[in-house]
Design a protein around this motif. Structure first.
Motif, PDB file in Angstrom:
ATOM      1  N   ARG A  24       0.979  -1.298   0.100  1.00 59.29           N
ATOM      2  CA  ARG A  24      -0.016  -0.087   0.078  1.00 59.29           C
ATOM      3  C   ARG A  24       0.823   1.464  -0.038  1.00 59.29           C
ATOM      4  N   LEU A  25       1.884   1.205   0.444  1.00 60.05           N
ATOM      5  CA  LEU A  25       3.003   2.374   0.561  1.00 60.05           C
ATOM      6  C   LEU A  25       3.791   2.402  -0.700  1.00 60.05           C
ATOM      7  N   ARG A  86      13.210   9.627   4.564  1.00 62.93           N
ATOM      8  CA  ARG A  86      13.828   8.366   4.682  1.00 62.93           C
ATOM      9  C   ARG A  86      13.553   7.885   6.212  1.00 62.93           C
ATOM     10  N   LEU A  87      12.513   6.903   6.728  1.00 62.54           N
ATOM     11  CA  LEU A  87      12.101   6.871   8.005  1.00 62.54           C
ATOM     12  C   LEU A  87      11.586   5.386   8.397  1.00 62.54           C
ATOM     13  N   TYR A  88      11.481   5.600   9.565  1.00 62.03           N
ATOM     14  CA  TYR A  88      10.653   4.137   9.946  1.00 62.03           C
ATOM     15  C   TYR A  88       9.301   4.591  10.387  1.00 62.03           C
ATOM     16  N   VAL A  89       8.087   3.951   9.835  1.00 63.36           N
ATOM     17  CA  VAL A  89       7.100   4.235   9.873  1.00 63.36           C
ATOM     18  C   VAL A  89       6.387   3.209  11.045  1.00 63.36           C
ATOM     19  N   ALA A 103      11.385   7.368   0.511  1.00 65.24           N
ATOM     20  CA  ALA A 103      10.344   8.046  -0.365  1.00 65.24           C
ATOM     21  C   ALA A 103      10.820   8.191  -1.823  1.00 65.24           C
ATOM     22  N   ARG A 104      10.078   8.239  -2.840  1.00 62.38           N
ATOM     23  CA  ARG A 104      10.252   8.140  -4.078  1.00 62.38           C
ATOM     24  C   ARG A 104      10.124   9.856  -4.618  1.00 62.38           C
ATOM     25  N   ASP A 105       9.422  10.215  -3.796  1.00 59.87           N
ATOM     26  CA  ASP A 105       9.067  11.772  -4.225  1.00 59.87           C
ATOM     27  C   ASP A 105       8.701  12.644  -3.150  1.00 59.87           C
ATOM     28  N   ASP A 106       8.427  13.450  -3.374  1.00 58.90           N
ATOM     29  CA  ASP A 106       8.225  14.834  -2.044  1.00 58.90           C
ATOM     30  C   ASP A 106       6.836  14.774  -1.329  1.00 58.90           C
ATOM     31  N   GLU A 110       1.930  12.900   2.718  1.00 55.59           N
ATOM     32  CA  GLU A 110       0.628  12.566   2.277  1.00 55.59           C
ATOM     33  C   GLU A 110       0.313  11.252   1.967  1.00 55.59           C
ATOM     34  N   GLU A 111       1.130  10.620   1.558  1.00 51.00           N
ATOM     35  CA  GLU A 111       0.737   8.970   1.294  1.00 51.00           C
ATOM     36  C   GLU A 111       0.691   8.336   2.669  1.00 51.00           C
ATOM     37  N   ILE A 112       1.755   8.684   3.288  1.00 56.92           N
ATOM     38  CA  ILE A 112       1.521   7.904   5.015  1.00 56.92           C
ATOM     39  C   ILE A 112       0.279   8.328   5.371  1.00 56.92           C
ATOM     40  N   GLY A 113      -0.037   9.316   5.259  1.00 54.92           N
ATOM     41  CA  GLY A 113      -1.539   9.875   5.879  1.00 54.92           C
ATOM     42  C   GLY A 113      -2.736   9.005   5.308  1.00 54.92           C
ATOM     43  N   GLU A 114      -2.363   9.066   3.923  1.00 48.43           N
ATOM     44  CA  GLU A 114      -3.545   8.166   3.087  1.00 48.43           C
ATOM     45  C   GLU A 114      -3.756   6.824   3.574  1.00 48.43           C
ATOM     46  N   VAL A 115      -2.482   6.194   3.762  1.00 47.98           N
ATOM     47  CA  VAL A 115      -2.471   4.501   3.882  1.00 47.98           C
ATOM     48  C   VAL A 115      -2.742   4.599   5.366  1.00 47.98           C
ATOM     49  N   LEU A 116      -2.145   5.166   6.441  1.00 51.23           N
ATOM     50  CA  LEU A 116      -2.227   4.911   7.716  1.00 51.23           C
ATOM     51  C   LEU A 116      -3.339   5.658   8.744  1.00 51.23           C
ATOM     52  N   GLY A 117      -3.807   6.831   7.731  1.00 53.24           N
ATOM     53  CA  GLY A 117      -4.878   7.785   8.408  1.00 53.24           C
ATOM     54  C   GLY A 117      -4.163   8.954   9.135  1.00 53.24           C
ATOM     55  N   TYR A 118      -4.868   9.745   9.776  1.00 49.22           N
ATOM     56  CA  TYR A 118      -4.462  10.917  10.412  1.00 49.22           C
ATOM     57  C   TYR A 118      -3.528  10.876  11.535  1.00 49.22           C
ATOM     58  N   GLY A 119      -3.599   9.665  12.293  1.00 50.55           N
ATOM     59  CA  GLY A 119      -2.709   9.442  13.251  1.00 50.55           C
ATOM     60  C   GLY A 119      -1.517   8.333  13.054  1.00 50.55           C
ATOM     61  N   TRP A 120      -0.396   9.146  12.655  1.00 45.80           N
ATOM     62  CA  TRP A 120       0.514   8.063  12.262  1.00 45.80           C
ATOM     63  C   TRP A 120       1.672   8.765  13.054  1.00 45.80           C
ATOM     64  N   THR A 121       2.958   7.733  13.058  1.00 43.12           N
ATOM     65  CA  THR A 121       4.168   7.978  13.691  1.00 43.12           C
ATOM     66  C   THR A 121       5.066   7.493  13.070  1.00 43.12           C
ATOM     67  N   ALA A 122       6.329   8.109  13.009  1.00 39.81           N
ATOM     68  CA  ALA A 122       7.290   7.903  12.339  1.00 39.81           C
ATOM     69  C   ALA A 122       8.955   8.284  13.082  1.00 39.81           C
ATOM     70  N   ILE A 123       9.698   7.504  12.875  1.00 38.26           N
ATOM     71  CA  ILE A 123      11.131   7.661  13.365  1.00 38.26           C
ATOM     72  C   ILE A 123      12.112   8.061  12.140  1.00 38.26           C
ATOM     73  N   GLY A 124      12.896   9.219  12.203  1.00 37.93           N
ATOM     74  CA  GLY A 124      13.748   9.557  11.084  1.00 37.93           C
ATOM     75  C   GLY A 124      14.771   8.276  10.851  1.00 37.93           C
ATOM     76  N   ALA A 125      15.311   8.265   9.733  1.00 42.27           N
ATOM     77  CA  ALA A 125      16.503   7.308   9.383  1.00 42.27           C
ATOM     78  C   ALA A 125      17.545   7.159  10.293  1.00 42.27           C
ATOM     79  N   GLY A 126      17.881   8.366  10.929  1.00 41.00           N
ATOM     80  CA  GLY A 126      19.011   8.548  11.660  1.00 41.00           C
ATOM     81  C   GLY A 126      18.835   8.142  13.262  1.00 41.00           C
ATOM     82  N   LYS A 127      17.436   7.381  13.294  1.00 40.98           N
ATOM     83  CA  LYS A 127      17.069   7.150  14.782  1.00 40.98           C
ATOM     84  C   LYS A 127      17.177   8.091  15.860  1.00 40.98           C
ATOM     85  N   ASP A 128      17.225   9.620  15.343  1.00 44.18           N
ATOM     86  CA  ASP A 128      17.607  10.969  16.375  1.00 44.18           C
ATOM     87  C   ASP A 128      16.178  11.410  16.468  1.00 44.18           C
TER      88      ASP A 128
END
Length: 158
Positions: A24-25, A86-89, A103-106, A110-128
């Protein structure tokens, strides 16, 4: 059905759900799944603080906002927070909690929100850094967790 057979079936169902999420992503190159121990311990501790009812959001949006406003607000907040696509969702799948995405585009937020809904969480690839969005009763809330941007035990910014 024995306990071990039931456990195997549950694990297979979770694996299927996790793989479906990858499909879906479609705006991302997806990688491996990660577990909480793959991230610094302080991230999990700070994440828990964002869930408290006393937690102080970094940004809010009224519940009256339409879909386009919500998606734009989330994308802008994620960018200001330092996420670059570049992240962990957070998947919502117990055995496969985090999925690495590039991500392949900017329009990635919006795509994460479309797939997971308005309440989503992500960690940056640098884990910081971690970004959390909640859909609450009267508003949408956004939280940033990063070094120098931490919270007390009640979730209020230090």
């Amino acid at each position: 059905m024995t306990g071990s057979a039931r456990d195997r079936r549950l694990k297979l169902l979770q694996a299927k759900k996790a793989e479906q999420l990858k499909d879906r992503l479609s705006a991302f190159d997806t990688g491996e799944f990660a577990q909480w121990p793959d991230f610094p311990e302080w991230l999990r501790a700070e994440f828990v603080k964002t869930r408290r009812t006393t937690a102080e959001p970094d940004s809010v949006l009224p519940e009256s906002a339409d879909d386009d406003e919500i998606r734009a607000w989330q994308a802008e907040f994620a960018a200001r927070a330092g996420l670059d696509g570049r992240l962990y969702v957070l998947t919502g799948v117990d055995d496969f909690p985090w999925l690495y995405c590039a991500a392949r585009d900017d329009r990635w937020a919006e795509e994460i929100g479309e797939v997971l809904g308005y309440g989503w969480t992500a960690i940056g690839a640098g884990k910081d850094r971690l970004v959390v969005f909640y859909e609450e009763e009267y508003e949408y809330q956004a939280f940033l967790v990063a070094p120098g941007h931490l919270r007390d035990d009640d979730g209020r910014l230090l």
